[in-house]
Write a protein that holds these residues in place. Structure first.
Motif, short mmCIF file in Angstrom:
data_model
loop_
_atom_site.label_atom_id
_atom_site.label_comp_id
_atom_site.label_asym_id
_atom_site.label_seq_id
_atom_site.Cartn_x
_atom_site.Cartn_y
_atom_site.Cartn_z
N GLN A 1 8.17 -11.26 18.47
CA GLN A 1 9.55 -11.12 18.16
C GLN A 1 10.34 -12.02 19.36
OE1 GLN A 1 11.58 -10.06 15.35
NE2 GLN A 1 9.27 -10.53 14.69
N LEU A 2 9.95 -12.17 20.54
CA LEU A 2 10.45 -12.92 21.58
C LEU A 2 10.37 -14.43 21.23
CD1 LEU A 2 11.86 -12.54 24.48
CD2 LEU A 2 9.58 -12.74 25.35
N TYR A 3 9.36 -14.86 20.86
CA TYR A 3 9.08 -16.16 20.40
C TYR A 3 10.37 -16.68 19.23
CZ TYR A 3 7.23 -20.49 18.62
OH TYR A 3 7.25 -21.92 18.33
N ARG A 4 10.66 -15.86 18.56
CA ARG A 4 11.33 -15.90 17.58
C ARG A 4 12.82 -16.00 18.03
NH1 ARG A 4 13.14 -11.98 12.49
NH2 ARG A 4 14.69 -13.18 11.37
N THR B 1 -6.03 -24.12 18.54
CA THR B 1 -5.53 -23.00 17.43
C THR B 1 -4.46 -23.31 16.73
OG1 THR B 1 -4.06 -21.96 19.32
CG2 THR B 1 -6.52 -21.45 19.25
N SER B 2 -3.79 -24.47 17.13
CA SER B 2 -2.56 -24.94 16.18
C SER B 2 -1.31 -23.65 16.33
CB SER B 2 -2.94 -24.91 15.05
OG SER B 2 -3.74 -26.15 14.59
N GLN B 3 -1.57 -23.01 17.50
CA GLN B 3 -0.28 -22.23 17.76
C GLN B 3 0.53 -22.74 18.75
OE1 GLN B 3 -1.86 -18.29 18.34
NE2 GLN B 3 -0.24 -17.72 19.98
N ASN B 4 1.83 -22.36 18.38
CA ASN B 4 3.09 -22.73 19.04
C ASN B 4 3.42 -21.96 20.19
OD1 ASN B 4 3.31 -25.40 17.63
ND2 ASN B 4 4.52 -24.05 16.04
N SER B 5 3.87 -22.22 21.22
CA SER B 5 4.24 -21.54 22.54
C SER B 5 5.46 -22.25 23.16
CB SER B 5 2.97 -21.19 23.46
OG SER B 5 1.84 -20.53 22.75
N PHE B 6 6.20 -21.34 23.69
CA PHE B 6 7.18 -21.39 24.71
C PHE B 6 6.79 -21.19 26.16
CE2 PHE B 6 10.09 -21.53 20.84
CZ PHE B 6 10.48 -22.58 21.01
N VAL B 7 7.09 -22.24 27.16
CA VAL B 7 6.68 -21.98 28.46
C VAL B 7 7.78 -21.89 29.27
CG1 VAL B 7 5.25 -22.47 30.32
CG2 VAL B 7 4.18 -22.73 28.11
N LEU B 8 8.24 -20.92 29.89
CA LEU B 8 9.49 -20.76 30.73
C LEU B 8 9.26 -21.15 32.28
CD1 LEU B 8 12.40 -20.04 31.39
CD2 LEU B 8 11.57 -17.71 31.85
N LYS B 9 9.85 -22.23 32.78
CA LYS B 9 9.50 -22.88 34.00
C LYS B 9 10.83 -22.43 34.80
CE LYS B 9 8.95 -26.89 36.70
NZ LYS B 9 8.90 -28.70 36.39
N ILE B 10 10.59 -21.61 36.10
CA ILE B 10 11.69 -21.06 36.79
C ILE B 10 11.05 -20.85 38.22
CG2 ILE B 10 10.75 -18.68 36.31
CD1 ILE B 10 13.67 -17.64 36.40
N TYR C 1 7.08 -22.93 41.63
CA TYR C 1 7.87 -22.58 40.18
C TYR C 1 6.77 -21.66 39.88
CZ TYR C 1 11.26 -26.15 40.01
OH TYR C 1 12.18 -26.84 40.03
N GLN C 2 7.55 -20.53 38.92
CA GLN C 2 6.58 -19.63 38.22
C GLN C 2 6.72 -19.85 36.81
OE1 GLN C 2 5.66 -16.64 40.15
NE2 GLN C 2 4.28 -15.91 38.41
N PHE C 3 5.65 -19.85 36.02
CA PHE C 3 5.57 -20.10 34.77
C PHE C 3 5.36 -18.83 33.88
CE2 PHE C 3 4.61 -24.08 36.79
CZ PHE C 3 5.23 -24.92 36.29
N TYR C 4 6.06 -19.16 32.68
CA TYR C 4 5.64 -17.67 31.76
C TYR C 4 5.62 -18.24 30.41
CZ TYR C 4 7.53 -14.82 35.52
OH TYR C 4 7.93 -14.26 36.61
N LYS C 5 4.31 -17.85 29.58
CA LYS C 5 4.00 -18.47 28.36
C LYS C 5 4.47 -17.38 27.47
CE LYS C 5 0.37 -20.62 25.78
NZ LYS C 5 -0.98 -21.26 25.94
N VAL C 6 5.35 -17.86 26.21
CA VAL C 6 5.59 -16.99 25.04
C VAL C 6 4.81 -17.50 24.02
CG1 VAL C 6 7.50 -15.87 23.94
CG2 VAL C 6 7.78 -16.40 26.33
N PRO C 7 3.85 -16.83 23.60
CA PRO C 7 3.33 -17.65 22.33
C PRO C 7 3.58 -16.88 20.92
CG PRO C 7 1.95 -15.69 23.26
CD PRO C 7 2.95 -15.90 24.07
#
Length: 505
Positions: A57-60, A118-127, A41-47
């Motif tokens: 904007q991509l996170y939103r 950091t209390s920062q949210n992120s989305f991680v894409l697993k593909i 798998y490849q992982f992509y993080k979107v903070p």
């Protein structure tokens, strides 16, 4: 035998339920783990924020897209929020939860995670790595298109307020739906001025290429000034609804320093109104940690240029004591004055609040307004709202309130001193000092006797001359004025030599 069947049937039903729930769920989970072991798998993080602490904007867009998927309902933990409509419920994916999506026959997974440091949210894409080249870019474009479709369908204007709380980490804004019903049609303002402002805003919306050509940032600055209750905040709401822009209301008392103000500005979005209310109180009373230069830089400095299609709005009660450098062209493009209620504004309020186009009491109301405006639109609106069941009673209360306030209104101390010290000019028509004839608390009189420039009561009052000569008006002077007014009324009743103005009868 009958008892045997009664025992077997419930056991079969229970076994069927177990196979369809727990065992099946466990089997699918093992199958998924085995599948993960077989694929790379490849992982992509979107903070949520970039390295400049600006919102990604991509996170939103991803957040909006994922929360619209039907499979959110099947997640282990999902937040429920009420929507704009009374019967609307929105499902929002919780932190540390996964969601699976399918696109062009490929299976992708999203992980919603939160950094504890950091209390920062992120989305991680697993593909899957084998599917990366085939679907990654088309999938992201699909998310963008769905986001635009959802936003167009929602069209929800939001109100943002700045916060100062460690629990939110790098986040400086929180928002709520902006549901203010004000429009340009309901705002009480001169129609010509209203049309000019609407035309200016419409021109602004179409002027992106013009601003680029002349080398300026695509933004506009407005100053709204006037007494409290004259409709400045309502006008801002009407602008937001007209433009369909979000509103960022900055409370300068919660801004710690100039750097914090810059971070706030960086986290604002395009197509927004950036509002600072009561700016004169911060500039004159220095009730903020910000310096004068920091506020000027916020208005038109280099950091104010970190976004396009934005309108800055500043409100003041008065701009008389404000440094001219704050109000110069470039920092303020338009100055809009909000006066106290006049008769035209009163008729607009009567039409919208009471449904009256005309009334037998209108001439009397107009006669009261000819002496000057002493009531704000907010005060008159409250009278009409409280008495909307009886329009006649509402108009009578407006008349009595206007008359009562007119008696209490007097010129400011500075105006009196300036008038007296300017050479003690007099109003020839009424033969009174200018400060006396302009005071609404003392009725203008016309002297018919041979008492010279002052009325007879004024000459005999020992306390008035020193007051005029010194040019001071404290509490004692106000009391003396009241005594003097009483002497005038006594003289007029005895000698019948004073005629009141026709508008005062």
């Amino acid at each position: 035998m009958f008892m045997y069947f009664l025992t077997i049937i419930p056991l079969c039903c229970l076994l069927k339920i177990v196979l369809k729930t727990s065992i099946l769920h466990i089997f699918k989970k093992w199958l998924r783990l085995l599948e993960d072991k077989c694929y790379v798998y490849q992982f992509y993080k979107v903070p949520q924020f970039n390295h400049n602490i600006q919102e990604n904007q991509l996170y939103r867009k991803i957040s909006t897209y994922l929360n619209s998927l039907p499979c959110v309902e099947d997640n282990n933990f999902t937040n429920l929020f009420s929507g704009n409509k009374s019967n609307e419920i929105n499902l929002v994916l919780d932190a540390s939860q996964n969601i699976v999506d399918n696109f062009l026959g490929a299976r992708v997974a999203w992980i919603n995670e939160k950094d504890e440091k950091t209390s920062q949210n992120s989305f991680v894409l697993k593909i899957r790595r084998n599917d990366k080249r085939r679907i990654l870019r088309p999938y992201l474009q699909h998310i963008h298109a769905k986001f635009e479709e959802i936003e167009q369908r929602r069209k929800e204007v939001r109100l943002f307020v700045n916060i100062n709380d460690e629990l939110y980490g790098n986040r400086r804004w929180i928002s709520v739906p902006f549901t203010h019903p004000a429009t340009f049609e309901t705002v009480v303002m001169e129609q010509d001025l209203k049309n000019k402002i609407k035309a200016d805003l419409e021109t602004f919306l179409k002027s992106k290429q013009h601003y680029i050509r002349i080398g300026r940032i695509w933004k506009r600055n407005y100053l709204l000034y006037g007494s409290s209750g004259t409709g400045k905040s309502t006008f801002i709401a009407a602008m937001a609804n007209f433009l369909n822009y979000d509103v960022y209301n900055i409370d300068l008392s919660k801004v710690s320093d100039e750097s914090d103000l810059k971070v706030l500005l960086l986290q604002t979005m395009s197509k927004s109104l950036i509002v600072i209310e009561d700016l004169d109180s911060y500039l004159c009373n220095k009730s903020t940690a910000l310096s004068f230069s920091a506020i000027l830089n916020f208005m038109d400095g280099i950091f104010s240029c970190c976004g396009d299609e934005r309108i800055m709005i500043f409100t003041m009660n008065s701009k008389d004591q404000i440094d001219p450098t704050v109000l110069r062209p470039g920092r303020i493009d338009h100055h809009i004055h909000f006066p106290l209620c006049d008769f035209n504004a009163f008729k607009s309020l009567a039409s919208s609040h009471l449904g009256l186009k005309d009334h037998k009491l209108f001439p009397q109301v107009e006669e009261n307004f000819q002496t000057g405006s002493v009531l704000s639109p907010a005060e008159i609106s409250e009278i009409m709202i409280s008495n909307r069941s009886s329009p006649s009673r509402a108009l009578k209360l407006v008349i009595s309130t206007h008359q009562s306030n007119s008696k209490l209104v007097s010129p400011t101390t500075s105006d009196k001193i300036k008038t007296i010290q300017s050479s003690n000019e007099f109003n020839v028509a009424s033969k009174h000092p200018l400060w006396l004839s302009k005071s609404r608390s003392v009725r203008p009189v016309e002297e018919t006797g041979e008492s010279g420039m002052y009325p007879q009561g004024l000459i005999k009052s020992k306390s008035v001359r020193p007051m005029v000569e010194s040019g001071t008006f404290g509490k004692e002077s106000v009391n003396e004025l009241r005594k003097f007014y009483g002497l005038i009324r006594i003289k007029s009743s005895r000698k019948k030599s004073l005629d009141f103005d026709a508008s005062e009868k």
